[in-house]
Design an enzyme around this catalytic site. Structure first.
Site, PDB file in Angstrom:
ATOM      1  N   ARG A   1     107.696  52.297 -56.027  1.00 24.86           N
ATOM      2  CA  ARG A   1     106.257  52.419 -56.219  1.00 24.86           C
ATOM      3  C   ARG A   1     105.582  52.413 -54.855  1.00 24.86           C
ATOM      4  O   ARG A   1     106.217  52.131 -53.844  1.00 24.86           O
ATOM      5  CB  ARG A   1     105.718  51.277 -57.097  1.00 24.86           C
ATOM      6  CG  ARG A   1     106.274  49.915 -56.663  1.00 24.86           C
ATOM      7  CD  ARG A   1     105.336  48.796 -56.849  1.00 24.86           C
ATOM      8  NE  ARG A   1     104.122  48.971 -56.095  1.00 24.86           N
ATOM      9  CZ  ARG A   1     104.025  48.737 -54.784  1.00 24.86           C
ATOM     10  NH1 ARG A   1     105.043  48.322 -54.074  1.00 24.86           N
ATOM     11  NH2 ARG A   1     102.872  48.936 -54.163  1.00 24.86           N
ATOM     12  N   GLY A   2     104.255  52.684 -54.876  1.00 28.59           N
ATOM     13  CA  GLY A   2     103.527  52.869 -53.626  1.00 28.59           C
ATOM     14  C   GLY A   2     103.565  54.358 -53.299  1.00 28.59           C
ATOM     15  O   GLY A   2     104.632  54.993 -53.387  1.00 28.59           O
ATOM     16  N   ALA A   3     102.409  54.907 -52.926  1.00 27.89           N
ATOM     17  CA  ALA A   3     102.297  56.367 -52.802  1.00 27.89           C
ATOM     18  C   ALA A   3     103.342  56.977 -51.847  1.00 27.89           C
ATOM     19  O   ALA A   3     104.058  57.911 -52.229  1.00 27.89           O
ATOM     20  CB  ALA A   3     100.870  56.725 -52.382  1.00 27.89           C
TER      21      ALA A   3
ATOM     22  N   ARG B   1     104.084  60.239 -62.017  1.00 27.09           N
ATOM     23  CA  ARG B   1     102.840  59.460 -61.891  1.00 27.09           C
ATOM     24  C   ARG B   1     101.772  60.423 -61.365  1.00 27.09           C
ATOM     25  O   ARG B   1     102.020  61.158 -60.408  1.00 27.09           O
ATOM     26  CB  ARG B   1     103.015  58.267 -60.941  1.00 27.09           C
ATOM     27  CG  ARG B   1     103.983  57.214 -61.494  1.00 27.09           C
ATOM     28  CD  ARG B   1     103.950  55.925 -60.698  1.00 27.09           C
ATOM     29  NE  ARG B   1     102.763  55.125 -61.009  1.00 27.09           N
ATOM     30  CZ  ARG B   1     102.404  54.043 -60.305  1.00 27.09           C
ATOM     31  NH1 ARG B   1     103.126  53.664 -59.255  1.00 27.09           N
ATOM     32  NH2 ARG B   1     101.343  53.352 -60.647  1.00 27.09           N
TER      33      ARG B   1
ATOM     34  N   GLN C   1     101.719  43.089 -58.035  1.00 26.70           N
ATOM     35  CA  GLN C   1     102.383  43.574 -56.814  1.00 26.70           C
ATOM     36  C   GLN C   1     102.049  42.680 -55.617  1.00 26.70           C
ATOM     37  O   GLN C   1     102.861  42.517 -54.703  1.00 26.70           O
ATOM     38  CB  GLN C   1     101.942  45.019 -56.509  1.00 26.70           C
ATOM     39  CG  GLN C   1     102.473  46.059 -57.474  1.00 26.70           C
ATOM     40  CD  GLN C   1     101.530  46.338 -58.619  1.00 26.70           C
ATOM     41  OE1 GLN C   1     100.775  45.460 -59.039  1.00 26.70           O
ATOM     42  NE2 GLN C   1     101.555  47.547 -59.130  1.00 26.70           N
TER      43      GLN C   1
ATOM     44  N   ASP D   1      96.153  55.927 -52.836  1.00 26.28           N
ATOM     45  CA  ASP D   1      97.086  56.812 -53.523  1.00 26.28           C
ATOM     46  C   ASP D   1      96.675  58.268 -53.391  1.00 26.28           C
ATOM     47  O   ASP D   1      97.499  59.170 -53.498  1.00 26.28           O
ATOM     48  CB  ASP D   1      97.204  56.418 -54.995  1.00 26.28           C
ATOM     49  CG  ASP D   1      98.076  55.181 -55.097  1.00 26.28           C
ATOM     50  OD1 ASP D   1      97.561  54.084 -54.802  1.00 26.28           O
ATOM     51  OD2 ASP D   1      99.271  55.313 -55.410  1.00 26.28           O
TER      52      ASP D   1
ATOM     53  N   ASN E   1      92.730  53.891 -55.177  1.00 22.49           N
ATOM     54  CA  ASN E   1      93.733  52.863 -54.877  1.00 22.49           C
ATOM     55  C   ASN E   1      93.811  51.919 -56.075  1.00 22.49           C
ATOM     56  O   ASN E   1      93.086  52.070 -57.074  1.00 22.49           O
ATOM     57  CB  ASN E   1      93.379  52.117 -53.581  1.00 22.49           C
ATOM     58  CG  ASN E   1      94.531  51.248 -53.106  1.00 22.49           C
ATOM     59  OD1 ASN E   1      95.662  51.723 -52.981  1.00 22.49           O
ATOM     60  ND2 ASN E   1      94.278  49.974 -52.867  1.00 22.49           N
ATOM     61  N   LYS E   2      94.664  50.924 -55.960  1.00 20.38           N
ATOM     62  CA  LYS E   2      94.924  49.991 -57.054  1.00 20.38           C
ATOM     63  C   LYS E   2      93.632  49.448 -57.651  1.00 20.38           C
ATOM     64  O   LYS E   2      92.683  49.131 -56.932  1.00 20.38           O
ATOM     65  CB  LYS E   2      95.790  48.844 -56.513  1.00 20.38           C
ATOM     66  CG  LYS E   2      96.205  47.803 -57.519  1.00 20.38           C
ATOM     67  CD  LYS E   2      96.854  48.373 -58.763  1.00 20.38           C
ATOM     68  CE  LYS E   2      98.054  49.242 -58.461  1.00 20.38           C
ATOM     69  NZ  LYS E   2      98.520  50.016 -59.644  1.00 20.38           N
TER      70      LYS E   2
HETATM   71  O1  MRU Z   1     100.912  51.121 -58.933  1.00 19.46           O
HETATM   72  P1  MRU Z   1     101.424  50.975 -57.537  1.00 19.46           P
HETATM   73  O2  MRU Z   1     102.048  49.658 -57.283  1.00 19.46           O
HETATM   74  O3  MRU Z   1     102.300  52.126 -57.135  1.00 19.46           O
HETATM   75  O4  MRU Z   1     100.118  51.056 -56.631  1.00 19.46           O
HETATM   76  C1  MRU Z   1     100.248  51.137 -55.244  1.00 19.46           C
HETATM   77  C2  MRU Z   1      98.953  51.075 -54.539  1.00 19.46           C
HETATM   78  O5  MRU Z   1      97.898  51.036 -55.124  1.00 19.46           O
HETATM   79  C3  MRU Z   1      99.008  51.116 -53.051  1.00 19.46           C
HETATM   80  O6  MRU Z   1      97.890  50.492 -52.502  1.00 19.46           O
HETATM   81  C4  MRU Z   1      99.019  52.582 -52.580  1.00 19.46           C
HETATM   82  O7  MRU Z   1     100.057  53.298 -53.188  1.00 19.46           O
HETATM   83  C5  MRU Z   1      99.150  52.674 -51.130  1.00 19.46           C
HETATM   84  S1  MRU Z   1     100.688  52.042 -50.628  1.00 19.46           S
HETATM   85  C6  MRU Z   1     101.094  52.234 -49.135  1.00 19.46           C
END
Ligand code: MRU
Length: 334
Positions: free
Chosen positions: A45-47, A85, A189, A230, A240-241
């Site tokens: 996970r994470g972009a 995703r 997370q 993201d 973002n989250k």
């Molecule tokens: O749902 P996730 O855990 O994949 O969400 C991730 C985020 O929101 C991060 O802030 C984003 O991907 C940037 S990560 C370097």
């Protein structure tokens, strides 16, 4: 070797992030179907990290369905990867980047995916330095208290991260007084992964619940808020989250710098503004319970948007691996 995501002898190896912090386990992914499932359940996970996973996924697709003799099957596999995703643009961008070189065969595709992985490592170092330099300009205090949300460390990229890379760089420079990671409901997370990474870098921190974020900002306990992204629209609006937007609102109300930190691979020139960004809606079960524990009454309906969009007007600056976009001065990323 343990790393967030890498290629090893014909398969992709991933740290299974659903098992952290108590179990450090590596998953070996040999098919596109299992890669799609790993991305959907947030094992990776994470972009930027899902972008790298998607890039290696194209190599898996070539092994499963030869693009020249089974083009329809191959295209179906690539579309499944892109669709795993919807919000993080890195995934589709990186799949397309590797798909563009399949004419050179699987070796060329693997070399491109490895180059993407190396690029994310380089980008993380650059973001850490640029972000820490910018904070030195923006914040008078020599010791910084930094708030962050979700996990934006090496687990979300490949090494060091985005917003968390800036916190790590501040720490290495002796400038970090305290980090405040938010727990990041519903999948935690921040509580599970960011705390684990902060412990590994021996950085001082206090974990806080999401709803404490704006309160700590308003009480003068935070010098800077740092978030990843993201997808960054051409006008600077940043997805973002979920919960990031409320931190940006509080930061504006209390005149605390609010920075988005993300690699250039997260800037989506094809998306004009934030309202054009598709927000991933996830299962109600993630809100009504955690794992096998149910805390809402059986049958209670829930709504689970995984991301929100912070308008550029609330962002002090966007730090990428190549530049600082001063959104507060009217600059825009594309
Ligand atoms: O749902 P996730 O855990 O994949 O969400 C991730 C985020 O929101 C991060 O802030 C984003 O991907 C940037 S990560 C370097």
């Amino acid at each position: 070797m343990t790393s967030t995501v890498h290629w090893n002898r014909g398969a992709v190896e991933l740290i299974d992030q659903t098992r952290l912090p108590h179990h450090l386990e590596t998953l070996r992914i040999e098919t596109v179907e299992s890669m799609v499932a790993a991305i959907k359940r947030l094992s990776v996970r994470g972009a930027p990290a899902i972008g790298v996973a998607g890039a290696f996924g194209v190599v898996l697709a070539m092994i499963e369905a030869d693009p020249f003799t089974k083009p329809e099957e191959f295209d179906r596999l690539l579309q499944a990867l892109r669709d795993a995703r919807p919000t993080a643009v890195n995934l589709a961008h990186r799949v397309d980047q590797v798909a563009a070189v399949i004419g050179g065969g699987a070796d060329a595709a693997l070399a491109e995916a490895e180059a993407i992985r190396a690029d994310e490592i380089r980008a993380s170092r650059a973001m850490g330095d640029l972000g820490a330099d910018l904070i030195t300009e923006l914040v008078a205090s020599p010791r910084i208290r930094a708030m962050t949300i979700c996990n934006t460390g090496g687990l979300a990229t490949v090494e060091r991260g985005t917003a968390l890379a800036v916190i790590q760089t501040l720490h290495e420079r002796g400038r970090l007084e305290l980090a405040y990671p938010l727990e990041t409901r519903p999948l935690l997370q921040g509580a599970r992964l960011t705390t684990w990474e902060l412990q590994q870098m021996e950085a001082p921190f206090r974990l806080v619940v999401d709803s404490a974020g704006p309160a700590l900002i308003s009480r003068g306990m935070v010098d800077v808020v740092l978030a990843g992204a993201d997808r960054i629209a051409a006008n600077g609006d940043s997805a973002n989250k979920i919960g990031t937007y409320s931190l940006a609102l509080a930061s504006r109300a209390d005149e605390v710098p609010f920075l988005i930190v993300a690699p250039e691979s997260t800037v989506d020139r094809a998306t004009v503004q934030g309202s054009d960004i598709e927000i991933e809606m996830r299962s109600e079960d993630e809100v009504t319970g955690f794992g096998s524990t149910r805390f809402a009454p059986s049958g209670a309906p829930a709504l689970n948007p995984a991301f929100d969009v912070t308008p550029a007007s609330l962002i002090t600056a966007i730090v990428t691996d190549r530049r600082v976009v001063h959104t507060d001065r009217g600059e825009r990323p594309a």
